[in-house]
Each structure stands twice: as C-alpha cells, then as structure tokens.
Design an enzyme around this catalytic site. Sequence first.
Site, mmCIF file in Angstrom:
data_model
loop_
_atom_site.group_PDB
_atom_site.id
_atom_site.type_symbol
_atom_site.label_atom_id
_atom_site.label_comp_id
_atom_site.label_asym_id
_atom_site.label_seq_id
_atom_site.Cartn_x
_atom_site.Cartn_y
_atom_site.Cartn_z
ATOM 1 N N THR A 71 7.600 -7.459 4.725
ATOM 2 C CA THR A 71 6.663 -8.955 5.024
ATOM 3 C C THR A 71 6.972 -9.296 3.689
ATOM 4 O O THR A 71 6.932 -10.963 4.100
ATOM 5 C CB THR A 71 5.731 -8.642 5.801
ATOM 6 N N ILE A 77 -2.163 -5.968 5.631
ATOM 7 C CA ILE A 77 -1.065 -5.168 4.683
ATOM 8 C C ILE A 77 -0.005 -5.116 4.493
ATOM 9 O O ILE A 77 0.929 -5.757 4.838
ATOM 10 C CB ILE A 77 -1.596 -3.869 5.916
ATOM 11 N N ASP A 82 2.963 -2.588 3.278
ATOM 12 C CA ASP A 82 3.200 -0.854 3.594
ATOM 13 C C ASP A 82 5.124 -0.678 3.264
ATOM 14 O O ASP A 82 4.902 -0.023 1.708
ATOM 15 C CB ASP A 82 3.315 -1.140 5.440
ATOM 16 N N SER A 83 6.022 -1.117 3.599
ATOM 17 C CA SER A 83 7.129 -1.079 2.968
ATOM 18 C C SER A 83 7.257 -2.297 2.133
ATOM 19 O O SER A 83 8.150 -1.843 0.523
ATOM 20 C CB SER A 83 8.404 -1.738 3.486
ATOM 21 N N LYS A 124 -0.198 0.550 1.144
ATOM 22 C CA LYS A 124 -0.708 1.435 1.743
ATOM 23 C C LYS A 124 0.216 2.668 0.107
ATOM 24 O O LYS A 124 1.149 1.917 -0.402
ATOM 25 C CB LYS A 124 0.243 1.695 2.132
HETATM 26 P P1 IMP Z 1 6.248 -4.148 5.674
HETATM 27 O O1 IMP Z 1 6.657 -5.692 5.725
HETATM 28 O O2 IMP Z 1 6.330 -2.441 6.027
HETATM 29 O O3 IMP Z 1 5.179 -4.134 5.025
HETATM 30 O O4 IMP Z 1 4.314 -4.074 6.576
HETATM 31 C C1 IMP Z 1 3.583 -4.812 7.312
HETATM 32 C C2 IMP Z 1 3.073 -4.987 8.401
HETATM 33 O O5 IMP Z 1 3.717 -4.241 9.263
HETATM 34 C C3 IMP Z 1 2.248 -6.122 8.229
HETATM 35 O O6 IMP Z 1 1.980 -6.940 8.366
HETATM 36 C C4 IMP Z 1 1.750 -5.587 9.664
HETATM 37 O O7 IMP Z 1 1.770 -6.215 10.500
HETATM 38 C C5 IMP Z 1 2.762 -4.207 9.856
HETATM 39 N N1 IMP Z 1 1.779 -2.687 9.408
HETATM 40 C C6 IMP Z 1 2.379 -2.615 8.722
HETATM 41 N N2 IMP Z 1 1.552 -0.468 8.180
HETATM 42 C C7 IMP Z 1 0.974 -0.830 9.325
HETATM 43 C C8 IMP Z 1 -0.705 0.171 9.506
HETATM 44 O O8 IMP Z 1 -0.858 0.939 9.064
HETATM 45 N N3 IMP Z 1 -1.500 -0.446 10.743
HETATM 46 C C9 IMP Z 1 -1.181 -1.867 11.299
HETATM 47 N N4 IMP Z 1 -0.092 -2.195 10.740
HETATM 48 C C10 IMP Z 1 0.842 -2.203 10.195
#
Ligand code: IMP
Length: 177
Positions: A109, A103, A105-106, A133
């Site tokens: 990662t 996934i 989200d922001s 998202k």
């Molecule tokens: P980012 O770095 O904000 O894009 O978040 C990515 C990481 O956060 C993902 O690899 C997930 O491990 C975790 N994550 C973000 N949103 C969710 C969610 O809705 N459910 C479960 N894990 C999430």
Amino acid sequence: MNDLHPDLAQVVVSTEQIQSRVKELADQISADFTNGENLYLVGILKGAFMFLADLTRHLKVSHTVDFMALSSYGKTTSSGAVRILMDLREPIENEHLIIVEDIVDSGQTLDYLHRVLKGRNPASLHSCVLVRKQRDNLDVPIDYLGFEIPDVWVVGYGLDFADKHRTLPYIAELKRD
Ligand code: IMP
Ligand code: MG
C-alpha cells in the site's frame, strides 16, 4: 488489562505508549519542517483517522489535512492489489506531503502511494507510519515510524478486523481461531 474483549489476545501497544509516541513523532516532524512551508498531510482512510487526529493536535508547524481511501481486495487480510476509492481534492504539485498511514504489513500500500503521489510532483514526499510489522516487507521508506510490532493481526486505534474494534484507544492482537 483484564477487561479485554474476548476477540482479543493481548494489548500490543498501550494507550499511554501510543499517546507519548505520537507526541514525539509530531515534535520530530515539527523540528524537521521549520522553514515556514506549509505541510500537506495525507491521511489514509479509514485506518489512519485516529492517528492523524492525534498527530495534528501536537504539530507546531502550519499544515493542511486531506484524505485518500484505498482498497485492497481482502477485508481481513492484506492482499496485493490496491486501488483508489477516494482521491485528494486538490492538486498537490509543489506541496510538502506527508503520507500518514496506520500500518505497514507487506508494504504494498505504501509503495503504491509513493509511486502515485510522486507522479503528481509534490515539492517533497515523506511518510509517517504508526506501526510496522516485523516481517519481510517491501523496501519502502518510512521517515517517521511509531512502533515495530510482531507479525500478528492487530486492531484498535484505527485498525480493524472486518470493521470491528477500530475505535479502541490501544492496539491489541486479535485471537486466532
Ligand atoms: P500492506 O499493503 O500489506 O502493507 O498492508 C497495509 C494495509 O493492510 C494497511 O493499511 C491496513 O489497512 C491493512 N492491514 C495490514 N495489517 C493489518 C493488521 O494487522 N490490522 C489491521 N489492518 C491491517
Ligand atoms: Mg490502511
């Protein structure tokens, strides 16, 4: 689905939708890499384990699988700082890499992974993400995307909330309390 766990609000992506989309993504990847080069799939633990397992069973091109584990600070939220808990076993110089993520989200990662892996001089670097998202996220490139979902916390098909609900075959929205 009327036998939904009480923690869950609703199914967001059904088992059938996931299975047919994962096959489409594998077909797309297979069609894009037909020059005989080996693909190097980098699954991001723990979340991508199920997606990677299903995706690879539909791939028609030669490929290798390895894993990385990353950590961000919050367990149940996605927070800024990312660090490597477990790295790849081999150098990836001159390999055709595809990051396989559960996934975005922001986007922190995936952005971090892009920068780290690009620095190791792969022959090419692409990303395959099951769900993104719909929110303001970093402008990080996703080459193969399964689904866009609303900005809610989801679990299942690898995704967890404090390590729970990870092995559901579908993706569901967690109830807010
Ligand atoms: P980012 O770095 O904000 O894009 O978040 C990515 C990481 O956060 C993902 O690899 C997930 O491990 C975790 N994550 C973000 N949103 C969710 C969610 O809705 N459910 C479960 N894990 C999430
Ligand atoms: Mg993850």
